[in-house]
Enzyme design. Structure first.
Site, short mmCIF file in Angstrom:
data_model
loop_
_atom_site.label_atom_id
_atom_site.label_comp_id
_atom_site.label_asym_id
_atom_site.label_seq_id
_atom_site.Cartn_x
_atom_site.Cartn_y
_atom_site.Cartn_z
CB THR A 41 -0.89 -0.01 1.26
OG1 THR A 41 -1.85 -1.05 1.13
CG2 THR A 41 -1.62 1.31 1.44
CB THR A 55 1.56 0.66 4.51
OG1 THR A 55 1.71 -0.50 3.69
CG2 THR A 55 2.83 0.86 5.32
N GLY A 56 -0.12 -1.88 5.65
CA GLY A 56 -0.03 -3.15 6.36
C GLY A 56 -1.35 -3.90 6.38
N GLY A 114 -4.84 -4.42 7.13
CA GLY A 114 -5.84 -3.39 7.35
C GLY A 114 -6.84 -3.64 8.44
NE ARG A 167 -9.48 -6.35 3.10
CZ ARG A 167 -8.33 -5.69 3.14
NH1 ARG A 167 -7.89 -5.07 2.09
NH2 ARG A 167 -7.62 -5.67 4.26
CB VAL A 168 -13.44 -1.63 1.73
CG1 VAL A 168 -12.74 -0.30 1.99
CG2 VAL A 168 -14.22 -1.57 0.42
N GLY A 169 -10.34 -2.41 2.88
CA GLY A 169 -9.47 -2.36 4.04
C GLY A 169 -9.43 -1.00 4.68
CG ASP A 170 -5.80 0.24 6.70
OD1 ASP A 170 -5.54 -0.72 5.94
OD2 ASP A 170 -4.95 1.11 6.97
#
Length: 304
Positions: A171, A222-223, A225, A199-202
């Site tokens: 990211t 980053t990482g 989420g 799917r949606v991450g952080d």
């Protein structure tokens, strides 16, 4: 007048030795693009957008062109841009036909009363505001097709602990302070390899993977989420800067909190209204670069 600064990241994980140089070149190019905007008197908002576009166009990173594929073999992208002066923000989620989702996020921030668009609605808004759409195949590269094939063979991501520090988290993000004293932050991602469609991450969620407020700090993460979402980690960090803690101290505390509370892995960059920066990670390596204060720095091998 403030002294402008820009700080970017390009992923926090166990970056292999043969990928160190591409990561370093990529974050250096991104920081240089953002710095060029700031040197010409441009806004922090424009600077972080310019920096992230460079990394979205670089298939070294998991953002834009060359991103990870979901389990259906498609690229789905998320991005957020936030203005610390006004708290205005623009975000997109699960877009499949926008090469530079951070540009779509900018259009939402500047030209919409809303904050967040997803899927087909986000793409329609982008197209109506001058952003050309592309075929999803134009974002896919052979390396990721093969990577997805191997992931499916291994049953990758069936267990939550497979989001560990050795897995790729490329990211991208940027934070900046401009000469007017305004902060901005941007984060963009293709998400995780073999993720479930939708799917949606952080990364594109305010306060989770991205946050900016002139009263506190601009933050990008980053990482992995999911833990960052549960802890609202970017806002958590910004609040501590507003409370008087130094940015570097806060960055380190945030990653300690992430690991201790939810066994999360990743990295974080931030900058405050005085131009002080903080960066930390709890993975073997994180790609980052900065320009400001008469200095240009970058690294991908800093161990925690």
């Amino acid at each position: 007048m403030a002294d402008p600064v820009i700080l970017v990241h390009g992923g926090a994980w166990a970056i292999p030795n043969d990928m160190v140089a591409p990561h370093q070149r990529g974050v250096e190019a991104a920081a240089a693009a953002g710095w060029d905007v700031l040197q010409r008197g441009g806004s922090s908002l424009d600077a972080v957008e310019a920096a992230v576009v460079v990394m979205e166009d670089d298939d070294t990173f998991d953002a834009g062109y060359g991103s990870f594929l979901n389990m259906d073999g498609r690229v789905q992208l998320d991005a957020l841009l936030m203005d610390g002066a006004t708290l205005r923000a623009g975000g997109v989620g699960c877009v499949e036909h926008i090469r530079n989702p951070i540009r779509a996020a900018k259009k939402i921030l500047t030209e919409s009363p809303h904050v967040y668009f997803v899927g087909a609605g986000a793409e329609r808004f982008a197209q109506e505001h001058g952003i050309e759409l592309c075929a999803n195949e134009d974002l896919v590269i052979e390396r990721e097709v093969e990577r997805l094939r191997e992931a499916k063979k291994q049953g990758y991501l069936k267990m939550p602990d497979e989001f560990g520090p050795m897995r790729s988290h490329d990211t991208v993000g940027a934070v900046a302070l401009d000469s007017a004293g305004n902060l901005a932050a941007a984060t963009s991602t293709g998400g995780t390899l073999n993720k479930a469609p939708g799917r949606v991450g952080d990364s594109s969620l305010i306060g989770c993977g991205c946050y900016a407020d002139n009263r506190s700090a601009a933050v990008s993460t980053t990482g992995w989420g999911e833990p960052m979402m549960k802890l609202v980690l970017s806002k958590w960090a910004a609040d501590r800067v507003e409370g008087g803690q130094a940015p570097q101290e806060v960055a380190q505390q945030a990653l300690f909190y992430l690991k201790k509370r939810l066994n999360g892995h990743g990295g974080l960059i931030l900058i405050d209204a005085r131009g002080r920066i903080g960066l930390a990670h709890n993975t073997p390596r994180m790609a980052w670069a900065m320009c400001g204060g008469g200095k240009k720095k970058s690294d991908v091998v800093v161990e925690t």
